[in-house]
Design a protein around this motif. Structure first.
Motif, PDB file in Angstrom:
ATOM      1  N   ARG A 271       0.771  -1.109  -0.054  1.00  0.00           N
ATOM      2  CA  ARG A 271       0.086  -0.136   0.033  1.00  0.00           C
ATOM      3  C   ARG A 271       0.912   1.202   0.077  1.00  0.00           C
ATOM      4  N   ASN A 272       0.477   2.364  -0.624  1.00  0.00           N
ATOM      5  CA  ASN A 272       1.474   3.341  -1.137  1.00  0.00           C
ATOM      6  C   ASN A 272       0.516   4.671  -0.543  1.00  0.00           C
ATOM      7  N   TRP A 273       1.060   5.119   0.786  1.00  0.00           N
ATOM      8  CA  TRP A 273       0.307   6.475   1.119  1.00  0.00           C
ATOM      9  C   TRP A 273       1.250   7.413   0.706  1.00  0.00           C
ATOM     10  N   VAL A 274       0.504   8.253  -0.368  1.00  0.00           N
ATOM     11  CA  VAL A 274       1.304   9.508  -0.668  1.00  0.00           C
ATOM     12  C   VAL A 274       0.461  10.535  -0.209  1.00  0.00           C
ATOM     13  N   SER A 275       0.983  11.353   0.627  1.00  0.00           N
ATOM     14  CA  SER A 275       0.359  12.522   1.107  1.00  0.00           C
ATOM     15  C   SER A 275       0.470  13.710   0.393  1.00  0.00           C
ATOM     16  N   GLN A 276       0.261  15.155   0.884  1.00  0.00           N
ATOM     17  CA  GLN A 276       0.074  16.157   0.178  1.00  0.00           C
ATOM     18  C   GLN A 276       0.263  17.311   1.027  1.00  0.00           C
ATOM     19  N   PRO A 277       0.593  18.694   0.528  1.00  0.00           N
ATOM     20  CA  PRO A 277       0.723  19.681   1.335  1.00  0.00           C
ATOM     21  C   PRO A 277      -0.626  20.018   2.386  1.00  0.00           C
ATOM     22  N   PHE A 278      -0.246  20.407   3.544  1.00  0.00           N
ATOM     23  CA  PHE A 278      -1.319  20.554   4.415  1.00  0.00           C
ATOM     24  C   PHE A 278      -2.293  21.928   4.166  1.00  0.00           C
ATOM     25  N   TYR A 279      -3.383  21.966   4.226  1.00  0.00           N
ATOM     26  CA  TYR A 279      -4.033  23.191   4.359  1.00  0.00           C
ATOM     27  C   TYR A 279      -5.367  22.777   5.177  1.00  0.00           C
ATOM     28  N   PRO A 280      -5.698  23.784   6.252  1.00  0.00           N
ATOM     29  CA  PRO A 280      -6.722  23.212   7.156  1.00  0.00           C
ATOM     30  C   PRO A 280      -8.021  22.651   6.762  1.00  0.00           C
ATOM     31  N   LYS A 281      -8.635  22.943   5.465  1.00  0.00           N
ATOM     32  CA  LYS A 281      -9.914  22.268   5.065  1.00  0.00           C
ATOM     33  C   LYS A 281      -9.668  20.703   5.019  1.00  0.00           C
ATOM     34  N   LEU A 282      -8.405  20.395   4.674  1.00  0.00           N
ATOM     35  CA  LEU A 282      -8.128  18.949   4.572  1.00  0.00           C
ATOM     36  C   LEU A 282      -8.697  17.983   5.896  1.00  0.00           C
ATOM     37  N   LEU A 283      -8.591  18.592   7.118  1.00  0.00           N
ATOM     38  CA  LEU A 283      -9.032  17.791   8.140  1.00  0.00           C
ATOM     39  C   LEU A 283     -10.561  17.682   7.971  1.00  0.00           C
ATOM     40  N   ASN A 284     -11.494  18.414   7.220  1.00  0.00           N
ATOM     41  CA  ASN A 284     -12.818  17.932   7.056  1.00  0.00           C
ATOM     42  C   ASN A 284     -13.166  17.201   6.056  1.00  0.00           C
ATOM     43  N   ARG A 285     -11.980  16.536   5.506  1.00  0.00           N
ATOM     44  CA  ARG A 285     -12.229  15.365   4.428  1.00  0.00           C
ATOM     45  C   ARG A 285     -11.579  14.337   5.095  1.00  0.00           C
ATOM     46  N   GLY A 286     -11.332  14.076   6.320  1.00  0.00           N
ATOM     47  CA  GLY A 286     -10.764  12.770   6.758  1.00  0.00           C
ATOM     48  C   GLY A 286      -9.346  12.652   6.476  1.00  0.00           C
ATOM     49  N   TRP A 287      -8.667  13.767   6.212  1.00  0.00           N
ATOM     50  CA  TRP A 287      -7.192  13.856   5.826  1.00  0.00           C
ATOM     51  C   TRP A 287      -6.426  13.826   7.191  1.00  0.00           C
ATOM     52  N   MET A 288      -5.406  13.032   7.257  1.00  0.00           N
ATOM     53  CA  MET A 288      -4.425  12.990   8.163  1.00  0.00           C
ATOM     54  C   MET A 288      -3.193  12.750   7.824  1.00  0.00           C
ATOM     55  N   PRO A 289      -1.824  13.130   8.211  1.00  0.00           N
ATOM     56  CA  PRO A 289      -0.590  12.741   7.653  1.00  0.00           C
ATOM     57  C   PRO A 289      -0.293  11.428   8.196  1.00  0.00           C
ATOM     58  N   ALA A 290       0.585  10.623   7.387  1.00  0.00           N
ATOM     59  CA  ALA A 290       0.672   9.188   7.810  1.00  0.00           C
ATOM     60  C   ALA A 290       1.523   9.570   9.073  1.00  0.00           C
TER      61      ALA A 290
END
Length: 251
Positions: A131-150
């Protein structure tokens, strides 16, 4: 810049040497390596002692604890580095330059944390990516989409832990998600994404070991989202789970 790396262990003799070697062989030398063992019954402590005899930067303790988050909290309390990161006992850093690249990123600009990508690999064949967890630059609205850094790739300044506390032991699986929400929703903090694989993790972790654990993790995720006042918690948790699906096909 001193970087503290913490490894929590319990009956980890099969994988611990590879984990420790990935830290001890880093090209960056100002590393404080803290091992917190939960009073293992196998040869884990012998592995630790053998390495500690050859490396003066290793600090270790072996005693009963209340699980991995309790062990990580103990490690954080012992850390004296400017930056704190984790390498779990089944995991290892992707190559020998990882800590150098993280240190350079912290020196290049003022940020509170750095994170990157994560490879899940087969337990007995770590060259095979599951499984390949590729992240992305953070901005606050990502938290409302269930995003978290690995979380295994996340390195934070030690004062972040001093400000926001440690992992909440009421969570058995999702204390890392709760902590990340607690910190990342603070808009005055800044975080940098490094587009490289920082950590490789053997499959079979606590959060995905069984259907029962997946159900418990979903419940804990919902609690974390609600406690940290993220809007539309059901939607957030659903998106968090769905976001993992592409990771199984991007290898």
């Amino acid at each position: 810049m001193k970087i503290s790396i913490i490894t929590a262990t319990y009956n980890s003799a099969k994988t611990l040497e590879a984990c420790m070697d990935s830290v001890l062989q880093q090209s960056y030398k100002d590393i404080e390596y803290i091992i917190i063992d939960g009073n293992s019954k196998d040869d884990t402590l012998q592995v630790i002692k053998s390495k500690a005899e050859k490396h003066a930067n290793i600090i270790y303790v072996s005693e009963p604890d209340k699980g991995i988050y309790d062990a990580l909290n103990k490690g954080i309390a012992k850390a004296t580095g400017d930056v704190v990161g984790f390498v779990h006992s089944d995991d290892f850093l992707a190559d020998t330059t990882i800590v150098s690249q993280i240190a350079e990123a912290f020196k290049a600009e003022v940020v509170d944390g750095i994170f990157g990508n994560l490879h899940y690999v087969q337990f007995n064949d770590t060259d095979k990516i599951v499984r390949n967890w590729v992240s992305q630059p953070f901005y606050p609205k990502l938290l409302n989409r269930g995003w978290m850094p690995a979380h295994p790739t996340l390195f934070l300044k030690r004062e972040v832990y001093q400000t926001y506390g440690h992992f909440n032991l009421e969570y058995k699986i999702a204390a890392d998600y709760d902590f990340i929400l607690r910190v990342f929703r603070q808009e005055h903090h800044t975080f940098k994404y490094l587009p490289l694989t920082i950590t490789k993790m053997r499959v079979g972790g606590a959060s995905n070991r069984s259907l029962k654990n997946l159900i418990q993790k979903t419940k804990e995720d919902f609690r974390a989202v609600t406690t940290n006042k993220i809007s539309f918690p059901l939607s957030v948790v659903l998106q968090k789970n769905l976001s993992k699906i592409p990771q199984w096909f991007s290898k």
